[in-house]
Design an enzyme around this catalytic site. Structure first.
Site, PDB file in Angstrom:
ATOM      1  CG  HIS A  47     -44.748 -27.401   8.728  1.00  0.00           C
ATOM      2  ND1 HIS A  47     -44.439 -27.805   9.174  1.00  0.00           N
ATOM      3  CD2 HIS A  47     -45.635 -25.785   8.269  1.00  0.00           C
ATOM      4  CE1 HIS A  47     -44.498 -26.533   9.983  1.00  0.00           C
ATOM      5  NE2 HIS A  47     -44.545 -25.314   9.478  1.00  0.00           N
ATOM      6  CG  ASN A  89     -43.138 -24.168  14.374  1.00  0.00           C
ATOM      7  OD1 ASN A  89     -43.620 -25.125  13.267  1.00  0.00           O
ATOM      8  ND2 ASN A  89     -43.965 -22.992  13.893  1.00  0.00           N
ATOM      9  CE1 TYR A 103     -51.498 -25.688   9.950  1.00  0.00           C
ATOM     10  CE2 TYR A 103     -51.959 -23.148  10.323  1.00  0.00           C
ATOM     11  CZ  TYR A 103     -50.755 -24.128   9.979  1.00  0.00           C
ATOM     12  OH  TYR A 103     -49.998 -23.780  10.704  1.00  0.00           O
TER      13      TYR A 103
END
Length: 492
Positions: free
Chosen positions: A65, A138, A348
């Site tokens: 991303h 997404n 993350y």
């Protein structure tokens, strides 16, 4: 003097140039030299500082991303769902919550075209009164894999060849031929929706199964859906090639200019709700990220709307340093045992600390807007001024206490420790159903994309045969048509 009141900001700009430390610079165009043509002197601190800052402007780009665009706005509740959740920002219709959204491609670099066939990221950070809630999804409702252990491998397969730095289909098809569950996502990836026209005409999905808990402690599985009010639009290959050849940032430009012109993009938020006690009633595992929840069985329920009405003020500060994290939940919304979600909850924050540093949550775009308190201190680039004497818990010298307990899912988990696949795989029904729902011309474009990918020279006969077997199991005519165009006899 309180140093926290004098952080560097454009509001403190002087009418003349200065060094980073505030000293005036009387000549910002010429280096300090011995004579007009002599060597540069090392004592030209301004030159050294200017160059050294410039060579450190870039930070590591996101491992996935990397290419993306952000915008700000608000979420407004339109329907009462307090029977499902005690989340404060969903407490009543009319409640508004500020937010920031980041749209992105997945695989390629920061400056790559926005017209490539690639999943798109759709990540939303809401600054609620009870902490930040990040819904990191997404534009497809499914993913290629169902276990987080496989995530580095699937990304490596999609990334460019480490030898040539060229993305090659043989690598993708080789790896995913070992994972028949990926076919359902290919039914989106090789479909027309594989290249969105722009970010405004794109759906968003939470992908994972989450849990909502009401004030009585009743838990339900949920899936989140964002539906654009302006409709879904996609590019076919010829259009994508033309647009990408003219402007590799067309989607970013479209988003920015639309908001600047007052044409604010809007999405409706819907949820699907499933009682965990009913999960055995379906022919799929509700915690499987390679599966959708059919809407005819589990209908969409409206929740609210999201409006993007403000462009970001600085691309680096509010896009590159923006850190989304599915681990950021609020009371009333919780995780599930979805294996992909469980892995992402760890991953993350780890990548943000690598990319932005240990204090990335202090950056204005990431910090919660509500009051908050913790004992996380110091570390690189900690710029918050704190004057507490007690940095531990509990303490008789500080009245900080535990927060009021809020409902979380309670259930007994039993079983043998093991590494295994889920029992209810059912890998081919959903992609077959999706294919059969299309008009003939759309089916034909889907077939052509498969034929093109499987025709690459390094795709072996074994790999082709495997994929034709999968396609045939999804829909016999689909497998036969692909095999016929490749001059291969189906094995089924």
């Amino acid at each position: 003097m309180d140093p926290s009141k004098y952080r560097p900001s454009s509001s403190f700009n002087t009418p003349f140039c200065t060094t980073n430390s505030g000293a005036p610079v009387w000549n910002n165009t010429c280096a300090l030299t011995v004579g007009s043509r002599g060597p540069i002197l090392l004592e030209d601190y301004h030159l050294v500082e200017k160059i050294q800052n410039f060579t450190r402007e870039r930070i590591p780009e996101r491992v996935v991303h990397a290419r993306g665009a952000s915008a700000k706005g608000f979420f407004e509740v339109t329907h009462d769902i307090t029977h499902l959740t005690c989340a404060d920002f969903l407490r009543a219709p009319g409640v508004q919550t500020p937010l920031i959204v980041r749209f992105s491609t997945v695989i390629h670099e920061r400056g790559s075209p926005e017209t490539i066939r690639d999943p798109r990221g759709f990540a939303v950070k809401m600054y609620t009164r009870g902490g930040n809630w990040d819904l990191v999804g997404n534009n497809f409702p499914v993913f290629f894999i169902r276990d987080g252990t496989q995530f580095p491998d699937v990304i490596h397969a999609f990334k460019p060849n480490p030898k040539s730095h060229i993305q090659e289909n043989w690598r993708i098809l080789d790896y995913l031929s070992h994972l028949p569950e990926s076919l359902n996502t290919f039914a989106w990836f090789y479909d027309d929706v594989g290249i969105p026209t722009d970010y405004r005409h794109m759906e968003g999905f939470g992908v994972h199964t989450f849990t909502m808990i009401n004030k009585e402690g009743k838990a339900n599985y949920v899936k989140f859906h964002w539906k654009p009010t302006c409709g879904v639009k996609c590019l076919l290959e010829e259009e994508a090639i033309r647009i990408g050849g003219e402007n590799h940032s067309h989607a970013t430009q479209d988003l920015y200019e639309s908001i600047a012109a007052g044409n604010y993009p809007e999405w409706k938020l819907y949820i699907q709700v499933m009682d965990p006690d009913h999960e055995d009633r379906f022919d799929f595992d509700p915690l499987d990220t390679t599966k959708i929840w059919p809407e005819e069985l589990i209908p969409l329920q409206p929740v609210g709307r999201m409006v993007l009405n403000k462009n970001i003020d600085n691309f680096f500060a509010e896009n590159e340093m923006l850190a989304m994290d599915p681990a950021h939940i609020v009371p009333g919304i919780y995780f599930s045992d979805d294996k992909m979600l469980q892995a992402r909850v760890f991953a993350y924050a780890d990548t943000h600390r690598h990319r932005l540093g240990p204090n990335y949550m202090l950056l204005p775009v990431n910090a919660p807007k509500c009051a908050h308190h913790n004992n996380s201190y110091d570390g690189y680039m900690n710029f918050v001024h704190r004057d507490e004497e007690v940095d531990y818990f509990p303490s008789k010298f500080d009245n900080t206490r535990n927060a009021e307990r809020f409902p979380t899912p309670l259930r007994i988990v039993t079983g043998q420790r093991d590494k295994c696949v889920i029992e209810k795989e059912n890998n081919f029904k959903q992609p077959g159903d999706r294919y059969r729902s299309w008009a003939p011309d759309r089916q034909d474009r889907f077939i052509n994309r498969w034929v093109k990918a499987l025709s690459e020279p390094r795709v072996t006969h074994e790999i082709r045969s495997t994929w034709i077997s999968y396609l045939t199991q999804a829909d016999r005519s689909l497998g036969q048509k692909v095999a016929s165009r490749l001059n291969i006899r189906p094995t089924m």
